[in-house]
Motif scaffolding. Structure first.
Motif, PDB file in Angstrom:
ATOM      1  N   ASN A   5      13.075  57.037  57.354  1.00 14.65           N
ATOM      2  CA  ASN A   5      12.896  56.239  57.947  1.00 14.65           C
ATOM      3  C   ASN A   5      13.467  56.354  59.224  1.00 14.65           C
ATOM      4  N   THR A   6      13.878  57.924  60.421  1.00 10.56           N
ATOM      5  CA  THR A   6      13.595  58.376  61.596  1.00 10.56           C
ATOM      6  C   THR A   6      12.358  58.128  62.400  1.00 10.56           C
ATOM      7  N   ILE A   7      11.487  57.838  61.339  1.00 10.28           N
ATOM      8  CA  ILE A   7       9.593  57.394  61.921  1.00 10.28           C
ATOM      9  C   ILE A   7       9.631  55.664  62.358  1.00 10.28           C
ATOM     10  N   LEU A   8       9.967  55.212  60.447  1.00 12.99           N
ATOM     11  CA  LEU A   8       9.293  53.977  60.591  1.00 12.99           C
ATOM     12  C   LEU A   8       9.992  52.995  60.418  1.00 12.99           C
ATOM     13  N   ASP A   9      10.400  51.968  60.839  1.00 20.88           N
ATOM     14  CA  ASP A   9      11.931  51.247  60.694  1.00 20.88           C
ATOM     15  C   ASP A   9      11.317  50.537  58.898  1.00 20.88           C
ATOM     16  N   LEU A  10      12.102  51.175  58.048  1.00 15.73           N
ATOM     17  CA  LEU A  10      11.937  50.493  57.189  1.00 15.73           C
ATOM     18  C   LEU A  10      13.318  49.153  56.276  1.00 15.73           C
ATOM     19  N   ALA A  11      14.151  48.873  57.875  1.00 17.12           N
ATOM     20  CA  ALA A  11      14.720  48.492  57.305  1.00 17.12           C
ATOM     21  C   ALA A  11      13.680  46.747  57.641  1.00 17.12           C
ATOM     22  N   ALA A  12      12.917  47.120  58.384  1.00 12.40           N
ATOM     23  CA  ALA A  12      12.109  44.915  58.396  1.00 12.40           C
ATOM     24  C   ALA A  12      11.417  45.728  57.750  1.00 12.40           C
ATOM     25  N   TYR A  13      10.916  46.965  56.787  1.00 17.14           N
ATOM     26  CA  TYR A  13       9.369  46.395  56.265  1.00 17.14           C
ATOM     27  C   TYR A  13       9.851  47.713  54.611  1.00 17.14           C
ATOM     28  N   MET A  40       5.725  51.735  62.870  1.00 24.26           N
ATOM     29  CA  MET A  40       5.884  52.441  63.414  1.00 24.26           C
ATOM     30  C   MET A  40       7.806  52.412  64.260  1.00 24.26           C
ATOM     31  N   LYS A  41       8.246  53.257  64.479  1.00 26.91           N
ATOM     32  CA  LYS A  41       9.097  53.497  65.452  1.00 26.91           C
ATOM     33  C   LYS A  41       8.656  53.949  66.616  1.00 26.91           C
ATOM     34  N   PRO A  42       9.123  53.202  67.935  1.00 27.92           N
ATOM     35  CA  PRO A  42       8.673  53.125  69.368  1.00 27.92           C
ATOM     36  C   PRO A  42       8.817  54.238  69.800  1.00 27.92           C
ATOM     37  N   GLU A  43      10.304  55.489  69.658  1.00 21.62           N
ATOM     38  CA  GLU A  43       9.870  56.941  69.530  1.00 21.62           C
ATOM     39  C   GLU A  43       8.930  57.385  69.032  1.00 21.62           C
ATOM     40  N   ALA A  44       8.791  57.511  67.717  1.00 24.80           N
ATOM     41  CA  ALA A  44       7.376  57.988  66.563  1.00 24.80           C
ATOM     42  C   ALA A  44       6.254  57.744  67.809  1.00 24.80           C
ATOM     43  N   VAL A  45       5.985  56.553  68.157  1.00 22.28           N
ATOM     44  CA  VAL A  45       5.714  56.078  68.885  1.00 22.28           C
ATOM     45  C   VAL A  45       4.698  56.542  70.128  1.00 22.28           C
ATOM     46  N   GLU A  46       6.058  56.684  70.775  1.00 20.38           N
ATOM     47  CA  GLU A  46       6.000  58.005  72.224  1.00 20.38           C
ATOM     48  C   GLU A  46       5.639  59.322  71.427  1.00 20.38           C
ATOM     49  N   GLN A  47       6.363  60.009  70.219  1.00 17.80           N
ATOM     50  CA  GLN A  47       5.745  61.175  69.952  1.00 17.80           C
ATOM     51  C   GLN A  47       4.527  61.457  70.204  1.00 17.80           C
ATOM     52  N   VAL A  48       4.121  60.405  68.884  1.00 21.59           N
ATOM     53  CA  VAL A  48       2.624  61.349  68.598  1.00 21.59           C
ATOM     54  C   VAL A  48       1.548  60.546  69.719  1.00 21.59           C
ATOM     55  N   LYS A  49       2.218  59.444  70.652  1.00 20.73           N
ATOM     56  CA  LYS A  49       0.997  59.315  72.132  1.00 20.73           C
ATOM     57  C   LYS A  49       1.140  60.518  72.906  1.00 20.73           C
ATOM     58  N   ILE A  99      -3.572  67.543  63.914  1.00 27.62           N
ATOM     59  CA  ILE A  99      -2.069  67.343  63.930  1.00 27.62           C
ATOM     60  C   ILE A  99      -1.241  68.428  63.789  1.00 27.62           C
ATOM     61  N   GLY A 100       0.343  68.159  64.375  1.00 28.34           N
ATOM     62  CA  GLY A 100       0.799  69.112  64.627  1.00 28.34           C
ATOM     63  C   GLY A 100       1.764  69.132  62.828  1.00 28.34           C
ATOM     64  N   GLU A 101       1.854  69.853  62.096  1.00 26.51           N
ATOM     65  CA  GLU A 101       2.971  70.481  61.036  1.00 26.51           C
ATOM     66  C   GLU A 101       3.966  69.271  61.014  1.00 26.51           C
ATOM     67  N   ASP A 102       5.097  69.447  62.089  1.00 22.94           N
ATOM     68  CA  ASP A 102       6.377  68.356  62.550  1.00 22.94           C
ATOM     69  C   ASP A 102       5.643  67.391  63.227  1.00 22.94           C
ATOM     70  N   SER A 103       4.708  66.785  63.769  1.00 22.47           N
ATOM     71  CA  SER A 103       3.812  65.248  63.956  1.00 22.47           C
ATOM     72  C   SER A 103       4.185  64.269  63.251  1.00 22.47           C
ATOM     73  N   PRO A 104       4.902  63.374  63.440  1.00 22.94           N
ATOM     74  CA  PRO A 104       5.108  62.261  62.574  1.00 22.94           C
ATOM     75  C   PRO A 104       3.682  61.376  61.514  1.00 22.94           C
ATOM     76  N   ALA A 111       4.302  61.757  53.080  1.00 23.77           N
ATOM     77  CA  ALA A 111       5.324  61.155  52.485  1.00 23.77           C
ATOM     78  C   ALA A 111       4.966  60.299  51.227  1.00 23.77           C
ATOM     79  N   GLU A 112       5.202  60.716  49.786  1.00 28.74           N
ATOM     80  CA  GLU A 112       5.344  59.776  48.584  1.00 28.74           C
ATOM     81  C   GLU A 112       5.836  58.735  48.693  1.00 28.74           C
ATOM     82  N   ALA A 113       6.371  58.089  49.086  1.00 28.63           N
ATOM     83  CA  ALA A 113       7.323  57.018  49.292  1.00 28.63           C
ATOM     84  C   ALA A 113       6.128  56.329  50.321  1.00 28.63           C
ATOM     85  N   PHE A 114       5.094  56.253  50.900  1.00 28.89           N
ATOM     86  CA  PHE A 114       4.975  55.974  51.770  1.00 28.89           C
ATOM     87  C   PHE A 114       3.021  55.418  51.207  1.00 28.89           C
TER      88      PHE A 114
END
Length: 260
Positions: A5-13, A40-49, A99-104, A111-114
């Motif tokens: 939920n901190t990474i993906l917009d689960l309200a919209a999707y 993917m939420k903007p803050e997570a996109v920025e972290q990946v970028k 890719i880092g272990e803590d990367s979004p 994630a099993e749900a994804f």
């Protein structure tokens, strides 16, 4: 789901909702493409970028000539025949082990749900690659780099746009261009595409968009990047069988190495 939920917009999707899954599945079946803007939420996109920018120096760059069928040339046809005609693909790539272990990206991929959501929409059982390089790839396309016209060998592709270039970098496709299962390669239609005589469709996407695409029978390309902003795109790669590794030839071609 709390971490997702901190990474993906689960309200919209709402990826665990069966009605939403059915809607996605129907769209993909009908059009061969599913685009979920802002997945993917903007803050997570920025972290990946930022991770991508910091690790870009580790990317392996290739410029490859290939035919649209991604196969060896067929001596039964001339080199200028659409079966053998060469196009260019050029890009850089960092691999799963970078890719880092803590990367979004890793949290999302594992994630099993994804994965369950993707499998339900794609109607496939999904497994990560057995080799240490191929599951998550971040691709870079700097000015002039492109992905030439081709058909995919796999039945589906899952991508996530991270950074959009100033110009170019447009995903273009023509659906139902061949029937690979029946061996109908449609050389005449492919020739018209290569000559620019066919009206193409475009997938419009912004950073954070998740795209599911069936490219086995849809010919597609990404136009050359224009300007000094590098296009960054993540490929989330899965198999429909367990314990499958990308071939050593493919790993050397795309990654320049076999292991982490």
């Amino acid at each position: 789901m709390s971490t997702l939920n901190t990474i993906l917009d689960l309200a919209a999707y709402p990826i665990d909702d069966q009605d939403f899954r059915a809607e996605c599945r129907n769209t993909l079946a009908r059009t061969g493409a599913l685009v979920l803007p802002g997945f993917m939420k903007p803050e997570a996109v920025e972290q990946v970028k930022q991770e991508g920018l910091e690790k870009q120096h580790q990317a392996y760059y290739t410029a490859k000539q290939h035919n649209v069928y991604l196969a060896e040339s067929d001596p039964a046809f001339g080199e200028d025949h659409p079966r053998n005609q060469k196009v260019t693909s050029s890009k850089g790539c960092i691999t799963d082990d970078v890719i880092g272990e803590d990367s979004p990206l890793r949290i999302m991929y594992n994630a099993e749900a994804f994965r369950d959501f993707l499998g339900d929409v794609l109607e496939e059982e999904l497994y990560e690659y057995a080799d240490p390089l191929s599951s998550i790839n971040l691709h870079y396309a700097s000015e002039g780099q492109e992905l030439g016209w081709h058909f995919d060998n796999s039945s589906f592709a899952t991508t996530l746009l991270i950074q959009k270039p100033a110009g170019g970098g447009v995903f273009e496709y023509v659906e139902n261009m061949r029937d690979a299962d029946r061996g109908e390669m449609n050389y005449e239609g492919v020739e018209r595409v290569l000559k620019g005589e066919v009206e193409v469709k475009q997938l419009s996407m912004e950073p954070g968009a998740l795209v599911l695409f069936r490219g086995r029978n849809a010919i597609h390309r990404v136009t050359p990047t224009q300007g000094d902003i590098t296009r960054m795109l993540v490929v989330l790669a899965y198999n429909n069988q367990p314990n499958v590794a990308l071939s050593e030839t493919a790993r050397m071609t795309f990654y320049g190495r076999l292991t982490a």
